[in-house]
Design a protein around this motif. Sequence first.
Motif, short mmCIF file in Angstrom:
data_model
loop_
_atom_site.label_atom_id
_atom_site.label_comp_id
_atom_site.label_asym_id
_atom_site.label_seq_id
_atom_site.Cartn_x
_atom_site.Cartn_y
_atom_site.Cartn_z
N THR A 95 0.80 -1.22 0.00
CA THR A 95 0.00 0.00 0.00
C THR A 95 0.84 1.28 0.00
N ARG A 96 1.99 1.27 0.64
CA ARG A 96 2.80 2.48 0.68
C ARG A 96 3.56 2.73 -0.61
N SER A 97 3.48 1.80 -1.54
CA SER A 97 4.15 1.99 -2.83
C SER A 97 3.24 2.63 -3.86
N PHE A 98 1.98 2.89 -3.50
CA PHE A 98 1.02 3.47 -4.45
C PHE A 98 1.28 4.96 -4.64
N THR A 99 1.27 5.40 -5.89
CA THR A 99 1.33 6.83 -6.20
C THR A 99 -0.08 7.41 -6.01
N PRO A 100 -0.21 8.73 -5.92
CA PRO A 100 -1.54 9.34 -5.81
C PRO A 100 -2.47 8.94 -6.95
N ASP A 101 -1.93 8.82 -8.17
CA ASP A 101 -2.77 8.41 -9.30
C ASP A 101 -3.25 6.98 -9.14
N GLU A 102 -2.40 6.12 -8.62
CA GLU A 102 -2.79 4.71 -8.41
C GLU A 102 -3.82 4.60 -7.30
N VAL A 103 -3.67 5.41 -6.25
CA VAL A 103 -4.68 5.43 -5.19
C VAL A 103 -6.03 5.87 -5.77
N ALA A 104 -6.00 6.90 -6.59
CA ALA A 104 -7.24 7.38 -7.20
C ALA A 104 -7.87 6.32 -8.09
#
Length: 311
Positions: free
Chosen positions: A219-228
Motif C-alpha cells: 500500500t505504501r508503494s502506491f502513487t496518488p494516481d494509483e490510489v485514485a
Amino acid sequence: MPELPEVEALVRFLDDRTTGRTVVATDVAQISALKTFDPPVTALVGRVVAGARRHGKWLDLVLARPPGFGTVAAPHRPDDAELHLVFHLARAGWLRWSEKAPTTPVKPKLGGSGGGRIAVLALRVRFDDGSGFDLTEAGTRKRLAVHVVRDPSEVRAIETLGIEPLDPGFTAEALGGLMAARNQQVKGLLRDQSSIAGIGNAYSDEILHAARTSPFKLTRSFTPDEVARVHAAVGEVLGEAVAASSGRPAAELKDAKRSGMRVHGRTGQPCPVCGDTVREVSFADRSLQYCATCQTGGQVLADRRLSRLLK
C-alpha cells in the motif's frame, strides 16, 4: 460469503417485506448460532419491525416496542424501546424468505449438525401475516452469528467497523490515508473490516482487476494516481453490484453475484478485458483470482501463501 452488495440487497428486501409487521415467533434450531442471552431471543416476540439496516456485512432488523408492551399486561417482556436482531451470514450462511413460513415446532440443537452442502436451519422468524425467514448454514464450519442486542454497537465486530466504501466520506484522500497507515498488501487492506467495511474476498478481486492492480502490491508503494484508480474502482464495482442486486428476491442474489464476476471464481476462463487466462492463488481457507496481463504486467504470481512475483 455475502458481501456489501448482497447484504445491502437483503436489507432492502427485508425492509420492504417486514416493516410494520409484528414478530409472532422466534425459533432457535442451532443454539451455537445464538451469541447472546440477554435480552433473550424470545423478547422479540410481540415487537414491531421498524426497519432493516446494514453495518458492513451485518444485517440489523430493528424491532420497536408497541404500545402496552412490557406493562402489567405483559410483565415478562423487556421494556426496552428498541431491540435489534443482528446477524452475520459468514461464509456459508443465507437468508431464506417464505411468504408462508412453516409453523411446525423447531427442536433446538446444542451444536452444529449436518455437513457438506446441506443447508441446516439455525433460526426461524415468523410474522403476523404468515410470512417469515429462515437463517440457514451449510458446511461443517459453523460461523453464522446471531445477536439480540439493545444497540448494534454492543457487537464488537460492528463497533470496530471501518468506513463504509459507498459513503461520501470515503474519498481518494481517505483511502490514501488508510494505505499510508500501514504497509500491507492492498488486497488485505480492502478485506480488513476495521479499515473498510463490507468488502470481502470476491469484490476485492473484482476491484483490483478493475484498477489493473496486483493484489500483492504494497500500500505504501502506491502513487496518488494509483490510489485514485483503486478508489474509482471501489465505487464502480460496488455501485454496479448494488444496482444489479437491488430489487432481486433473496433466492436470486447468489446467482446474480456469480454472473457479475469478471475474475473471481473464474479460474481458467478468459479475462473479459484482454482475453488472457484468469489465474488463481490458493491459500489454506480461500483463494484469489486475477489476470496477469491486466494486473501484474504479464508476470504470474506464485501459488503459495507468501506469494511473490515469479522471476
